[in-house]
Design an enzyme around this catalytic site. Structure first.
Site, mmCIF file in Angstrom:
data_model
loop_
_atom_site.group_PDB
_atom_site.id
_atom_site.type_symbol
_atom_site.label_atom_id
_atom_site.label_comp_id
_atom_site.label_asym_id
_atom_site.label_seq_id
_atom_site.Cartn_x
_atom_site.Cartn_y
_atom_site.Cartn_z
ATOM 1 N N CYS A 1 0.867 -1.175 0.000
ATOM 2 C CA CYS A 1 0.000 0.000 0.000
ATOM 3 C C CYS A 1 0.904 1.225 0.000
ATOM 4 O O CYS A 1 1.724 1.393 0.903
ATOM 5 C CB CYS A 1 -0.849 -0.045 1.259
ATOM 6 S SG CYS A 1 -1.916 1.357 1.370
ATOM 7 N N HIS B 1 -18.641 6.283 0.757
ATOM 8 C CA HIS B 1 -18.918 6.538 2.185
ATOM 9 C C HIS B 1 -20.299 7.106 2.517
ATOM 10 O O HIS B 1 -20.653 7.187 3.702
ATOM 11 C CB HIS B 1 -17.851 7.438 2.828
ATOM 12 C CG HIS B 1 -16.456 7.003 2.545
ATOM 13 N ND1 HIS B 1 -16.038 5.700 2.645
ATOM 14 C CD2 HIS B 1 -15.357 7.704 2.119
ATOM 15 C CE1 HIS B 1 -14.763 5.617 2.326
ATOM 16 N NE2 HIS B 1 -14.327 6.810 1.992
ATOM 17 N N CYS C 1 -10.520 10.782 8.350
ATOM 18 C CA CYS C 1 -9.200 10.347 7.867
ATOM 19 C C CYS C 1 -8.065 11.097 8.561
ATOM 20 O O CYS C 1 -8.043 12.333 8.572
ATOM 21 C CB CYS C 1 -9.117 10.542 6.356
ATOM 22 S SG CYS C 1 -7.482 10.222 5.685
ATOM 23 N N SER D 1 -7.150 4.251 -5.750
ATOM 24 C CA SER D 1 -8.323 4.580 -4.933
ATOM 25 C C SER D 1 -8.497 6.089 -4.915
ATOM 26 O O SER D 1 -7.548 6.834 -4.667
ATOM 27 C CB SER D 1 -8.093 4.056 -3.502
ATOM 28 O OG SER D 1 -9.126 4.479 -2.643
HETATM 29 N N1 SAH Z 1 -7.316 9.480 -1.117
HETATM 30 C C1 SAH Z 1 -7.702 8.223 -1.620
HETATM 31 C C2 SAH Z 1 -6.729 7.100 -1.277
HETATM 32 C C3 SAH Z 1 -6.172 7.079 0.112
HETATM 33 S S1 SAH Z 1 -7.317 6.736 1.399
HETATM 34 C C4 SAH Z 1 -9.110 7.898 -1.200
HETATM 35 O O1 SAH Z 1 -9.677 8.620 -0.386
HETATM 36 O O2 SAH Z 1 -9.657 6.928 -1.733
HETATM 37 C C5 SAH Z 1 -7.537 4.973 1.209
HETATM 38 C C6 SAH Z 1 -8.809 4.436 1.830
HETATM 39 O O3 SAH Z 1 -8.749 4.492 3.268
HETATM 40 C C7 SAH Z 1 -10.038 5.226 1.424
HETATM 41 O O4 SAH Z 1 -11.093 4.383 1.038
HETATM 42 C C8 SAH Z 1 -10.375 5.963 2.692
HETATM 43 O O5 SAH Z 1 -11.710 6.304 2.720
HETATM 44 C C9 SAH Z 1 -9.990 4.962 3.762
HETATM 45 N N2 SAH Z 1 -9.853 5.549 5.097
HETATM 46 C C10 SAH Z 1 -9.353 6.750 5.426
HETATM 47 N N3 SAH Z 1 -9.395 6.941 6.753
HETATM 48 C C11 SAH Z 1 -9.949 5.830 7.298
HETATM 49 C C12 SAH Z 1 -10.250 5.435 8.651
HETATM 50 N N4 SAH Z 1 -9.995 6.212 9.680
HETATM 51 N N5 SAH Z 1 -10.810 4.216 8.828
HETATM 52 C C13 SAH Z 1 -11.061 3.408 7.776
HETATM 53 N N6 SAH Z 1 -10.778 3.719 6.490
HETATM 54 C C14 SAH Z 1 -10.233 4.937 6.249
HETATM 55 FE FE1 SF4 Z 2 -7.854 10.818 3.450
HETATM 56 FE FE2 SF4 Z 2 -8.291 9.981 0.906
HETATM 57 FE FE3 SF4 Z 2 -9.866 11.867 2.054
HETATM 58 FE FE4 SF4 Z 2 -7.344 12.462 1.418
HETATM 59 S S1 SF4 Z 2 -8.982 11.933 0.005
HETATM 60 S S2 SF4 Z 2 -8.397 13.020 3.319
HETATM 61 S S3 SF4 Z 2 -6.294 10.510 1.859
HETATM 62 S S4 SF4 Z 2 -9.638 9.699 2.682
#
Ligand code: SAH
Ligand code: SF4
Length: 359
Positions: free
Chosen positions: A106, A218, A120, A194
């Protein structure tokens, strides 16, 4: 004086341009790609099929350098998290997730993230910088060649720090090296980008590269998604769904997309929202990946309880969606140094294992 170029992040066509520029034959590009990404060689002087004058010339105008591994954290179940230090001093994280038949990496595409999704930890840090192509592919290089005791990487997911589609060119360039038979030779199914839903770039993606696509949805309604994924105000759900459908149309039914859905207690995990999600996705060729929220310091959200998780999942499955649930792994290393965790996705049928990692 000419600035030296770091050739680590050059795809085959970029290397061909480079060798053309210095009046060397095209086949040198193929040789160099193999030296770097198949043999793990970074020193031009070890490239035995390059003559001495060429090696010296390359040395004077270019170099090959990955970022630095600052820390390694191993969890008892085998997940390994690496803290990577970039030239700028910024830190990013990558995670190695071993499974029965796969070794998933990853990787991060940005240091921090500007999009500030409320659940996040990376979003909470704010944006620091876009990674260059060498810093992105450098993570794959390090995972394959830095520690000879570990098995080679079979799958790469852009699910580390950052929004890959907001760092488009370097992400594409590095993914090309991952796919190239003279690079890492990973098939399109083994590379997943992603995204939180940057629609203009989703629209452009198939023209640039054929890889797997995951959408971080989400929430099935704008009111809630605006709150969880603020970029939704710019690219709302109807725009995102149109881009997803256009994407699938371009591949004439030969692809699906993964819909990611983090389950947060009392926020987006009600049966009503599950039904709305099923309605929104009806007719979209996709599989749904449910991710129990992973708590981190400073967040008030809680992970959904098991009853709500299975109710949510069952509603989607009853409507005919292939629905997987991501199981947390690597809590030990998570606790040790931050917010990144290894995740294991276990299919509801218990057969298929898909590896992911979330923040
Ligand atoms: N920015 C991109 C890729 C990085 S995040 C995106 O948002 O898709 C990768 C994955 O981790 C995304 O599906 C995001 O929603 C998830 N993610 C982020 N924070 C999280 C958390 N606290 N618990 C579970 N999944 C989370
Ligand atoms: Fe986190 Fe992906 Fe949202 Fe950026 S876009 S804040 S990495 S979940």
């Amino acid at each position: 004086m000419e600035i030296k170029e770091n050739l680590l992040g050059y795809s085959l066509s970029s290397l061909e341009d480079f060798f053309k520029k210095i009046n060397e034959p095209k086949f040198r590009a193929k040789q160099l790609l193999q030296w770097i990404h198949q043999k793990g060689v970074l020193d031009f002087n070890e490239m035995t099929d390059f003559n001495k004058p060429l090696r010296e010339r390359l040395d004077s105008i270019a170099y090959i350098l990955p970022p630095i591994i600052e820390e390694i954290h191993k969890s008892p179940e085998g997940t390994i998290k690496y803290l990577i230090k970039l030239d700028s001093g910024s830190m990013v994280e990558m995670v190695r997730i071993p499974e029965k038949k796969r070794m998933t990496l990853c990787i991060s595409s940005q240091a921090g993230c500007a999009l500030q999704c409320t659940f996040c930890a990376t979003g909470a840090q704010g944006f620091e910088k876009n990674l260059t192509a060498d810093e992105i592919i450098g993570q794959v290089w390090l995972a394959n060649f830095n520690d000879k005791n570990e098995l080679p990487i079979t799958n790469v997911v852009f699910m580390g720090m950052g929004e890959p589609l907001l760092n488009f060119r370097p992400v594409i360039e590095s993914a090309k090296i991952m796919k190239d038979q003279l690079g890492y030779g990973l098939s399109r199914k083994r590379i997943t980008i992603s995204t939180s839903g940057i629609t203009p770039q989703i629209d452009k993606l198939p023209d640039e590269i054929d890889v797997s696509l995951a959408i971080s949805l989400h929430a099935p309604i704008n009111e809630l998604r605006d709150e969880l994924v603020p970029i939704n105000k710019k690219y709302p759900i109807n725009m995102l769904m149109k881009s997803c459908n256009d994407y699938l149309d371009k591949y004439e039914g030969k692809r699906n997309i993964t819909i990611e859905y983090v389950l947060i207690d009392g926020v987006n995990d009600s049966p009503e929202l599950a039904r709305q999600l099923a309605k929104l996705l009806s007719g979209v060729y996709c599989k749904i990946n449910l991710i129990p929220f992973n708590p981190f310091d400073g967040s008030n959200y809680k992970r959904s309880n098991n009853t709500n998780i299975s109710n949510f999942k069952n509603i989607l499955m009853d409507k005919g969606f292939i629905t997987t649930l991501r199981i947390t792994r690597g809590d030990a290393i998570d606790g040790a140094c931050g917010q990144l965790v290894g995740k294991l996705t276990k299919s509801v049928k218990g057969k298929k294992l898909i590896s992911h990692r979330s923040i």
